[in-house]
Design an enzyme around this catalytic site. Structure first.
Site, PDB file in Angstrom:
ATOM      1  N   ASP A 409      34.299  43.498 -27.763  1.00 25.54           N
ATOM      2  CA  ASP A 409      34.713  44.417 -26.709  1.00 25.54           C
ATOM      3  C   ASP A 409      35.229  45.731 -27.289  1.00 25.54           C
ATOM      4  O   ASP A 409      35.849  45.757 -28.353  1.00 25.54           O
ATOM      5  CB  ASP A 409      35.826  43.752 -25.890  1.00 25.54           C
ATOM      6  N   GLU A 462      29.874  46.186 -27.611  1.00 20.23           N
ATOM      7  CA  GLU A 462      30.011  47.106 -26.478  1.00 20.23           C
ATOM      8  C   GLU A 462      30.429  48.443 -27.083  1.00 20.23           C
ATOM      9  O   GLU A 462      31.592  48.640 -27.428  1.00 20.23           O
ATOM     10  CB  GLU A 462      31.067  46.622 -25.485  1.00 20.23           C
TER      11      GLU A 462
END
Length: 729
Positions: A409, A462
């Site tokens: 993330d 990401e």
């Protein structure tokens, strides 16, 4: 007799070296004595473990529960137990933790101090263990924690009444490690660390950074876990299923809201395992991706503000349950990807923030250590022990839980020191630049370790910027991820789809711009949870027009996405075109599937996944320019796009998307030489999916008429707001 200063330090829980005074010791004259600090005890006796005989009764030295006394006629240390009578009338026989020598070997201490311990979770944290054999054996838990700036650390929990005087820990030199074996502690016991900072301040009780289990929120204690499970290799075939040329269609899931019990309770891992893998496999997805299942205090963070980088959240059960869920997914042919959050952590008092009174896990300077967007703290990526903590966590989830890989993330926020910061609010790197060199080194290290230790596992980033080489190997200067989320494609195409079809001609480039850079990385096309929250509405809600047009637009968009180069990701609920925005507090609106329009979208997604898996042209060369050719990229007036997909074995597929509600008859498209007929593998306007059922009768013949740079062509009927996928046949 113990010196009064030592007595007061012990009963006030501030003694710097409890092992020097508690337990069995030889006095200057060679006689043995035993000392034990047992608050609430009224009588303590020493029993020889081998014979069971009582050999001494200890005297109460201090009302707080300090007992001491000589051992008559004994000169050589021996194994013993303490027979304790308590103030409530009960009695127990206890092993003495302060007669047990150091537990962590010098080599482990060296590697921990160096920040190069490959599996720090094997040493730090809580580990059920048995010391000794036969009559001397004692069951308990080995605790170890890194707190180099602490003046004293004690472990408190269910096993000692949460009394910091009972179990002060042993400091292990320059590594900053504190350890203790607590006899008779058991799996499931709750615990925390009571830490006194170097300046004398008593810190809030801290949960264990390396805890592998925890209480269900809102409680915050760590819990003694099961013994560390063995390493788990990926099942046969999983490495090939995760590879760059394999079809990856990812179903992203928030485990807490996919299903809920009527009373609001979460479904546990076994309940999820009984339903979710079969559902996802039936829809043709190849992988399940779980939003973070690491322990986190606040439901509303969806797991992205985690304080337990080694603990599966207790909301759904224990680590064994998670492993059973992973096994169930593998049994259905699905890979399991876990969201992993090394970018930041919340500042809750029981967590990592100023863990030992110093900025231990975080950067001390708020210009480096505070995430302004999320009001969270940033790991100190330049501290070797913190890097060891993070790399070990990544390895733990893949190696010990059996996951196929990690989706990392907020990588963009890690790569840049000026991320979301104004001028003067960030600290340049040693070269004066904006890149966070330490974070870059960490990400490379994570990917290298996973590549070496977990063959076949994958990582996905990401990452929303143009940082070069995110999915390139580290040996070529890249970050070493296998895949990168294509955030630009997502933003551009959703912006286009929001436009009324009459205006789309002015935004034609949004849908084709992604092909300018589509092969610079190994991309995943993500329609993730982030696109259906915070007032954005659902993907269906973004579509313009009346209800029929909204569903048609959505189906056409999904066809465009599945025909476009790049792996696929769809957040739960969007597989049937959920109407409302995702709400993490309730389960998905499954009742919508009673509406045939929603059920039609679900049928389309199933068929798109089938075509994607079965047609190598749609996946084999996802990341290679040789697999793509524009046929029609400049038809702004009609808002039509057409392209050719190829594999490396001669296979082909043609994708044509019409983003206006106008049917187009006799629409000519040049196609490569070879096949005499092109068959409709997918027509998103089929009545089966809720469309108007306009099309080409299932197939169309090739005509010897040049068009679009090819010597032959087909004459198509383009349905309104629809995508066709044609294959030779």
């Amino acid at each position: 007799m113990l010196h009064d200063d030592d007595v007061h330090a012990l009963v006030e829980a501030r003694h710097p070296d409890p092992f020097a005074v508690l337990g069995m010791h030889a006095e200057a004259d060679g006689a043995l004595c035993v000392r034990a600090l047992l608050p609430r005890a009224v009588e303590v006796a020493v029993h020889d473990t081998r014979t069971g005989a009582r050999v001494a009764r200890l005297a109460r030295r201090h009302p707080a529960g300090l007992f001491e006394g000589p051992i008559p006629r004994r000169r050589r240390p021996f194994d013993y137990r303490l027979q304790v009578a308590w103030d409530d009338g009960s009695a127990t026989r206890l092993a003495d933790p302060y007669r047990i020598g150091p537990l962590i070997g010098e080599l482990d201490l060296h590697y921990l101090g160096e920040g190069s311990h490959l599996r720090p979770f094997e040493v730090l944290g809580a580990h059920p263990a048995t010391l000794g054999e036969g009559v001397y054996a004692v069951d308990g838990v080995r605790f170890a924690v890194w707190a180099p700036d602490a003046a004293r650390v004690a472990v408190v929990g269910d096993f000692n009444g949460w009394d910091a005087r009972r179990h002060p820990m042993r400091a292990r030199g320059g590594a900053g490690i504190w350890e203790l074996f607590v006899p008779h502690a058991i799996q499931g016991d709750r615990y925390k660390y009571a830490i006194r900072a170097r300046d004398g301040a008593e810190l809030p009780l801290k949960c264990d950074p390396y805890a592998r289990a925890a209480q269900v929120r809102p409680e915050t204690a760590s819990a003694v876990p099961e013994p560390l499970p063995p390493a788990r290799a990926l099942p046969a075939g999983r490495a090939e299923a995760n590879a760059r040329r394999a079809p990856l269609a990812i179903y992203e899931v928030h485990a807490g809201s996919w299903r809920r019990h009527p009373d609001g309770r979460f479904h546990g891992w076994d309940e999820l395992a009984a339903a979710l893998p079969a559902y996802v496999a039936d829809l043709g997805f190849t992988h399940v991706e779980l939003l973070p299942v690491t322990e986190h205090p606040f439901d509303g963070s969806w797991g992205y503000q985690t304080l337990g980088l080694y603990a599966p959240t207790a909301r759904f059960g224990d680590a064994a349950g998670l492993r059973r869920f992973v096994d169930a997914c593998h049994a259905h042919g699905l890979g399991v990807l876990l969201d992993w959050v090394p970018a930041h952590f919340p500042g809750d008092a029981h967590g990592l923030a100023r863990f030992d009174g110093s900025a231990l896990y975080e950067y001390a300077d708020p210009r480096e250590g505070l995430h302004r967007d999320w009001d969270t703290l940033i790991y100190n990526f330049g501290r070797r022990e913190v890097v060891n903590f993070l790399v070990g966590s990544a390895l733990y989830w893949v190696e010990r839980m059996g996951a196929d890989g990690l989706r990392v993330d907020a990588v963009a926020s890690m790569l840049y020191r000026d991320y979301s910061r104004d001028e003067g609010q960030w600290v340049p790197n040693v070269h004066g630049g904006r890149e966070n060199l330490e974070a870059i080194a960490l990400l490379r290290r994570v990917n290298e370790v996973l590549g070496a230790e977990c063959p076949g596992a994958i990582t996905l980033a990401e990452e929303s910027t143009a940082f070069p080489g995110v999915s390139a190997p580290t040996w070529s200067g890249g970050l070493g991820f296998h895949y990168k989320w294509n955030m630009g494609w997502m933003h551009d195409t959703l912006a286009y789809m929001r436009e009324d079809p009459v205006h789309r001609r002015w935004h034609h480039d949004r849908m084709r711009f992604g092909l300018v850079y589509a092969f610079s990385e190994n991309f995943v096309l993500p329609l993730s949870h982030d696109e259906v929250v915070h007032g954005k509405g659902s993907i269906l809600a973004r579509m313009p027009g009346d209800d029929w047009q909204r569903f048609a637009n959505l189906r056409a968009y999904y066809g465009f996405m599945w025909g476009h180069p790049g792996k696929k990701l769809l957040f739960m609920g969007q597989e049937w075109g959920q109407r409302g925005e995702w709400n993490h507090d309730v389960e998905l609106p499954w009742a919508e599937l009673a509406d045939d329009r929603h059920a039609g979208v679900q049928r389309l997604v199933r068929d798109l996944n089938r075509a994607y898996r079965e047609l190598p042209a749609l996946h084999r060369l996802d990341g290679e320019a040789a697999g793509f050719e524009w046929l029609v990229a400049d038809d702004e007036d009609e808002s039509v796009y057409a392209w050719l997909r190829r594999d490396d074995c001669g296979g082909m597929a043609v994708v044509v998307a019409n983003f206006t509600p106008v049917p187009r008859h006799g629409w000519r498209l040049g196609v490569p030489a070879g096949p005499g007929v092109w068959r409709e593998a997918v027509n998103t306007d089929s009545a089966h999916y809720g469309g108007s059922n306009l099309g080409n009768g299932g197939a169309v013949g090739v005509q010897p008429r040049p068009s679009h740079g090819h010597a032959q062509s087909v004459e198509l009927t383009l349905p309104p707001l629809a995508t066709l996928i044609l294959v030779p046949g």
